[in-house]
Write a protein that holds these residues in place. Structure first.
Motif, PDB file in Angstrom:
ATOM      1  N   SER A   1      -9.698  -2.813   7.119  1.00 50.77           N
ATOM      2  CA  SER A   1      -9.760  -1.350   7.060  1.00 50.77           C
ATOM      3  C   SER A   1      -8.406  -0.801   6.621  1.00 50.77           C
ATOM      4  O   SER A   1      -7.370  -1.355   6.984  1.00 50.77           O
ATOM      5  N   PRO A   2      -8.420   0.308   5.847  1.00 52.76           N
ATOM      6  CA  PRO A   2      -7.146   0.917   5.448  1.00 52.76           C
ATOM      7  C   PRO A   2      -6.459   1.578   6.638  1.00 52.76           C
ATOM      8  O   PRO A   2      -7.042   1.706   7.714  1.00 52.76           O
ATOM      9  N   PHE A   3      -5.216   1.964   6.439  1.00 50.93           N
ATOM     10  CA  PHE A   3      -4.400   2.679   7.427  1.00 50.93           C
ATOM     11  C   PHE A   3      -3.867   1.792   8.550  1.00 50.93           C
ATOM     12  O   PHE A   3      -3.310   2.292   9.518  1.00 50.93           O
ATOM     13  N   PHE A   4      -4.052   0.479   8.434  1.00 52.42           N
ATOM     14  CA  PHE A   4      -3.504  -0.445   9.427  1.00 52.42           C
ATOM     15  C   PHE A   4      -2.566  -1.427   8.722  1.00 52.42           C
ATOM     16  O   PHE A   4      -2.874  -1.934   7.657  1.00 52.42           O
ATOM     17  N   THR A   5      -1.429  -1.704   9.346  1.00 51.15           N
ATOM     18  CA  THR A   5      -0.463  -2.642   8.774  1.00 51.15           C
ATOM     19  C   THR A   5      -0.838  -4.086   9.113  1.00 51.15           C
ATOM     20  O   THR A   5      -1.678  -4.340   9.983  1.00 51.15           O
ATOM     21  N   THR A   6      -0.173  -5.022   8.442  1.00 46.85           N
ATOM     22  CA  THR A   6      -0.389  -6.427   8.799  1.00 46.85           C
ATOM     23  C   THR A   6       0.278  -6.765  10.137  1.00 46.85           C
ATOM     24  O   THR A   6      -0.096  -7.746  10.776  1.00 46.85           O
ATOM     25  N   ASP A   7       1.250  -5.963  10.581  1.00 45.54           N
ATOM     26  CA  ASP A   7       1.773  -6.131  11.946  1.00 45.54           C
ATOM     27  C   ASP A   7       0.668  -5.875  12.960  1.00 45.54           C
ATOM     28  O   ASP A   7       0.491  -6.628  13.926  1.00 45.54           O
ATOM     29  N   THR A   8      -0.085  -4.799  12.739  1.00 44.94           N
ATOM     30  CA  THR A   8      -1.204  -4.491  13.630  1.00 44.94           C
ATOM     31  C   THR A   8      -2.262  -5.580  13.544  1.00 44.94           C
ATOM     32  O   THR A   8      -2.842  -5.978  14.556  1.00 44.94           O
TER      33      THR A   8
ATOM     34  N   GLY B   1       0.799  -1.215   0.000  1.00 38.22           N
ATOM     35  CA  GLY B   1       0.000   0.000   0.000  1.00 38.22           C
ATOM     36  C   GLY B   1       0.829   1.261   0.000  1.00 38.22           C
ATOM     37  O   GLY B   1       0.522   2.232  -0.693  1.00 38.22           O
ATOM     38  N   ILE B   2       1.918   1.252   0.756  1.00 38.83           N
ATOM     39  CA  ILE B   2       2.760   2.446   0.859  1.00 38.83           C
ATOM     40  C   ILE B   2       3.399   2.777  -0.494  1.00 38.83           C
ATOM     41  O   ILE B   2       3.597   3.945  -0.845  1.00 38.83           O
ATOM     42  N   LYS B   3       3.707   1.750  -1.289  1.00 38.10           N
ATOM     43  CA  LYS B   3       4.254   1.978  -2.629  1.00 38.10           C
ATOM     44  C   LYS B   3       3.192   2.583  -3.537  1.00 38.10           C
ATOM     45  O   LYS B   3       3.477   3.408  -4.410  1.00 38.10           O
ATOM     46  N   GLY B   4       1.949   2.147  -3.312  1.00 43.13           N
ATOM     47  CA  GLY B   4       0.851   2.689  -4.108  1.00 43.13           C
ATOM     48  C   GLY B   4       0.676   4.183  -3.914  1.00 43.13           C
ATOM     49  O   GLY B   4       0.418   4.925  -4.874  1.00 43.13           O
ATOM     50  N   THR B   5       0.845   4.640  -2.678  1.00 43.36           N
ATOM     51  CA  THR B   5       0.711   6.078  -2.411  1.00 43.36           C
ATOM     52  C   THR B   5       1.846   6.848  -3.085  1.00 43.36           C
ATOM     53  O   THR B   5       1.650   7.976  -3.536  1.00 43.36           O
ATOM     54  N   GLU B   6       3.025   6.224  -3.157  1.00 46.25           N
ATOM     55  CA  GLU B   6       4.146   6.874  -3.842  1.00 46.25           C
ATOM     56  C   GLU B   6       3.877   6.997  -5.344  1.00 46.25           C
ATOM     57  O   GLU B   6       4.413   7.884  -6.016  1.00 46.25           O
ATOM     58  N   MET B   7       3.019   6.110  -5.864  1.00 41.76           N
ATOM     59  CA  MET B   7       2.644   6.170  -7.279  1.00 41.76           C
ATOM     60  C   MET B   7       1.525   7.166  -7.522  1.00 41.76           C
ATOM     61  O   MET B   7       1.112   7.379  -8.666  1.00 41.76           O
ATOM     62  N   GLY B   8       1.006   7.752  -6.448  1.00 34.76           N
ATOM     63  CA  GLY B   8      -0.055   8.741  -6.599  1.00 34.76           C
ATOM     64  C   GLY B   8      -1.443   8.223  -6.297  1.00 34.76           C
ATOM     65  O   GLY B   8      -2.432   8.956  -6.420  1.00 34.76           O
ATOM     66  N   LEU B   9      -1.546   6.950  -5.876  1.00 35.23           N
ATOM     67  CA  LEU B   9      -2.858   6.399  -5.518  1.00 35.23           C
ATOM     68  C   LEU B   9      -3.330   6.974  -4.181  1.00 35.23           C
ATOM     69  O   LEU B   9      -2.530   7.301  -3.313  1.00 35.23           O
ATOM     70  N   ASP B  10      -4.637   7.073  -4.036  1.00 31.06           N
ATOM     71  CA  ASP B  10      -5.215   7.418  -2.740  1.00 31.06           C
ATOM     72  C   ASP B  10      -4.799   6.377  -1.710  1.00 31.06           C
ATOM     73  O   ASP B  10      -4.768   5.185  -2.005  1.00 31.06           O
ATOM     74  N   ARG B  11      -4.484   6.822  -0.480  1.00 32.12           N
ATOM     75  CA  ARG B  11      -3.957   5.898   0.536  1.00 32.12           C
ATOM     76  C   ARG B  11      -4.925   4.750   0.812  1.00 32.12           C
ATOM     77  O   ARG B  11      -4.514   3.588   0.906  1.00 32.12           O
ATOM     78  N   ALA B  12      -6.206   5.049   0.963  1.00 36.53           N
ATOM     79  CA  ALA B  12      -7.171   3.992   1.260  1.00 36.53           C
ATOM     80  C   ALA B  12      -7.245   2.987   0.115  1.00 36.53           C
ATOM     81  O   ALA B  12      -7.253   1.770   0.326  1.00 36.53           O
ATOM     82  N   THR B  13      -7.271   3.488  -1.123  1.00 39.14           N
ATOM     83  CA  THR B  13      -7.314   2.599  -2.294  1.00 39.14           C
ATOM     84  C   THR B  13      -6.074   1.710  -2.342  1.00 39.14           C
ATOM     85  O   THR B  13      -6.173   0.497  -2.563  1.00 39.14           O
ATOM     86  N   ALA B  14      -4.908   2.307  -2.110  1.00 32.28           N
ATOM     87  CA  ALA B  14      -3.665   1.540  -2.127  1.00 32.28           C
ATOM     88  C   ALA B  14      -3.665   0.469  -1.042  1.00 32.28           C
ATOM     89  O   ALA B  14      -3.227  -0.667  -1.272  1.00 32.28           O
TER      90      ALA B  14
END
Length: 236
Positions: A136-143, A59-72
């Motif tokens: 849900s977005p904004f949570f890592t797989t560690d969480t 997901g974090i790479k997706g945001t670097e590509m310009g994707l919305d964080r939730a979508t990524a």
């Protein structure tokens, strides 16, 4: 020797499934990984697994590509489902009964995540793979790993890595890095050691859930840990 940890949650990164490849899934390494898991399963340990998706999409790479964080993040969650299905297939080829439970409903390929059902699967001797993160977005797989471990009342959260445990600095960059055999949750947070994100660590601390950090590539490590042997690092 008696088991010290009878119910565990194993947190695997998506990158762990790559083996020595640069991308995707290495069937040979996944098969070896499943041998390690089966070895622990065969001695009666109840095993849940949370798997990441970084070998396919982060997901974090997706945001670097310009994707919305939730979508990524949702795209990253779908990558974890692909990995979960690959791991399930590899385990069942070794005659280990396995269930994939997804936090995002997709009934054709996985059960919806229901806490009590997950616990029942464990009690019946099935390995449970938790996919799609928390849903849900904004949570890592560690969480996700910390949350699911608390929900199923696991005795131990195991963080599988490519190094031997927690170091005072990056052992890949600094040859003089020191292995820390035991450390507190607060010390990990205050020293900003890259073990897990702070949300995951706080969840573990609040629920008094110990975290074992170990090298998944060394055969026999998983078995040693469930018997309480001195392997890797422990956070408690």
């Amino acid at each position: 020797m008696p088991l010290v940890y009878k119910r565990i949650l194993l947190k695997l990164s998506g990158e762990a499934l790559m083996g020595d490849q640069d991308y995707g899934i290495d069937p040979h390494f996944v098969s070896e990984l499943c041998d390690e898991i089966k070895d622990v399963y065969d001695i009666g340990v109840q095993i849940a697994i949370v798997i990441g998706g970084g070998n396919i999409f982060r997901g974090i790479k997706g945001t670097e590509m310009g994707l919305d964080r939730a979508t990524a993040d949702y795209m990253g969650m779908l990558a974890t489902v692909m990995n979960a299905l690959a791991l399930q297939d590899a385990l069942e080829k070794k005659d280990v009964p396995t269930r994939v439970m997804s936090a995002i409903e997709m009934r054709q390929i996985a059960e919806p995540y229901i806490r009590r059902r997950a616990i029942r699967h464990l009690e019946k001797g099935r390995i449970v793979i938790f996919a799609a993160g928390t849903g849900s977005p904004f949570f890592t797989t560690d969480t996700t790993g910390a949350l699911r471990a608390a929900e199923i009342k696991a005795d131990l959260l195991l963080k599988a890595t490519k190094v031997d445990g927690i170091y005072d600095k990056d052992p890949m960059k600094y040859p003089d890095a020191k292995l820390l055999k035991e450390i507190s949750y607060l010390d990990v947070i205050n020293k900003n050691l890259k073990v897990m994100d702070h949300t995951a660590l706080t969840l573990c601390m609040e629920n008094k859930l110990p975290i074992a950090v170990f090298n998944i590539k060394k055969k026999g490590n998983l078995r040693k840990i469930v018997f309480g042997e001195d392997v890797g690092s422990i956070v408690r």
